[in-house]
Design an enzyme around this catalytic site. Structure first.
Site, PDB file in Angstrom:
ATOM      1  N   GLN A  71      35.743  38.430  28.279  1.00 19.40           N
ATOM      2  CA  GLN A  71      36.817  38.920  29.154  1.00 19.40           C
ATOM      3  C   GLN A  71      38.188  38.899  28.490  1.00 19.40           C
ATOM      4  O   GLN A  71      39.146  39.451  29.037  1.00 19.40           O
ATOM      5  CB  GLN A  71      36.868  38.106  30.453  1.00 19.40           C
ATOM      6  N   CYS A 100      35.851  38.559  40.425  1.00 19.36           N
ATOM      7  CA  CYS A 100      35.831  38.478  38.965  1.00 19.36           C
ATOM      8  C   CYS A 100      37.183  38.983  38.465  1.00 19.36           C
ATOM      9  O   CYS A 100      37.671  40.006  38.950  1.00 19.36           O
ATOM     10  CB  CYS A 100      34.706  39.351  38.424  1.00 19.36           C
ATOM     11  N   LEU A 101      37.763  38.269  37.512  1.00 17.83           N
ATOM     12  CA  LEU A 101      39.092  38.668  37.016  1.00 17.83           C
ATOM     13  C   LEU A 101      39.069  40.053  36.361  1.00 17.83           C
ATOM     14  O   LEU A 101      40.111  40.687  36.250  1.00 17.83           O
ATOM     15  CB  LEU A 101      39.618  37.627  36.020  1.00 17.83           C
ATOM     16  N   HIS A 150      27.743  32.999  37.253  1.00 19.10           N
ATOM     17  CA  HIS A 150      28.571  34.209  37.091  1.00 19.10           C
ATOM     18  C   HIS A 150      29.083  34.320  35.650  1.00 19.10           C
ATOM     19  O   HIS A 150      28.962  35.373  35.020  1.00 19.10           O
ATOM     20  CB  HIS A 150      29.738  34.162  38.082  1.00 19.10           C
ATOM     21  N   GLU A 151      29.625  33.219  35.141  1.00 17.61           N
ATOM     22  CA  GLU A 151      30.204  33.256  33.782  1.00 17.61           C
ATOM     23  C   GLU A 151      29.116  33.417  32.730  1.00 17.61           C
ATOM     24  O   GLU A 151      29.311  34.114  31.732  1.00 17.61           O
ATOM     25  CB  GLU A 151      31.041  31.999  33.509  1.00 17.61           C
ATOM     26  N   HIS A 211      28.247  36.941  32.033  1.00 11.13           N
ATOM     27  CA  HIS A 211      29.193  37.675  31.174  1.00 11.13           C
ATOM     28  C   HIS A 211      28.755  37.633  29.705  1.00 11.13           C
ATOM     29  O   HIS A 211      28.978  38.584  28.962  1.00 11.13           O
ATOM     30  CB  HIS A 211      30.599  37.084  31.275  1.00 11.13           C
TER      31      HIS A 211
HETATM   32 NI    NI Z   1      33.655  37.502  36.002  1.00 11.12          NI
END
Ligand code: NI
Length: 168
Positions: free
Chosen positions: A51, A93-94, A135-136, A139
């Site tokens: 990210q 999510c950012l 979640h992470e 990624h």
């Molecule tokens: Ni995220």
């Protein structure tokens, strides 16, 4: 520590598989410090290295705003060892500003990872921490939370998704 820009949906780096960290050297320590600065500024709960455009198997989680006993946690080369149960919970999510959706994921997780000092640890988590870990971790595999949306939810956010991708 310097913040780095957060990569938004539409950037292909979010779909790549991140690479293992071979050595926790200066470059990795700087990356983690920058990720911490970036997450803190964004007031998010978690951030994965892709990210900020770094294809490394690292993520950080800070749910201390919700659970006071928590603090910043760093996971390097994480491996999910076990999951159990399932629970419906809202996620954001950012990399997807303004999109929140309830999705189903395992309720509990057991994970092994290395910390910033190079020490391996194993932990079990449930609740919000388990949710953030799963979640992470996704990624690092190039998987995104929208992949779990139902066709209907996906249709409902398609306009927002297009606007985010257009900004990229
Ligand atoms: Ni995220």
């Amino acid at each position: 520590m310097a913040e780095r820009p957060i990569v938004l949906y539409g950037d292909p780096v979010l779909r790549d598989k991140a690479q293992p960290v071979e050595k926790i050297d200066r470059e990795i320590k700087d990356l983690v410090a920058d990720m911490i600065a970036t997450l803190t500024k964004a007031k998010g709960l978690g951030l994965a290295a892709p990210q900020v455009g770094a294809e490394k198997r690292i993520f950080i989680i800070d749910i201390s705003a919700i659970e006071l006993t928590e603090s910043m946690r760093v996971f390097i080369n994480p491996e999910i060892l076990e999951t159990s149960g399932e629970v419906l919970m809202e996620e954001g999510c950012l990399s997807f500003p303004g999109i929140y959706q309830k999705i189903v994921r395992p309720e509990k997780v057991k994970i092994r990872a290395t910390d910033i000092d190079g020490k391996e640890f194993t932990m079990r988590a449930d609740g919000m921490l388990a949710r953030a870990i799963l979640h992470e971790y996704d990624h690092l595999e190039g998987k995104l939370f929208i992949d779990y949306f139902s066709p209907l939810s996906r249709a409902l956010v398609s306009g927002k998704l297009k606007r985010i991708a257009a900004a990229y």
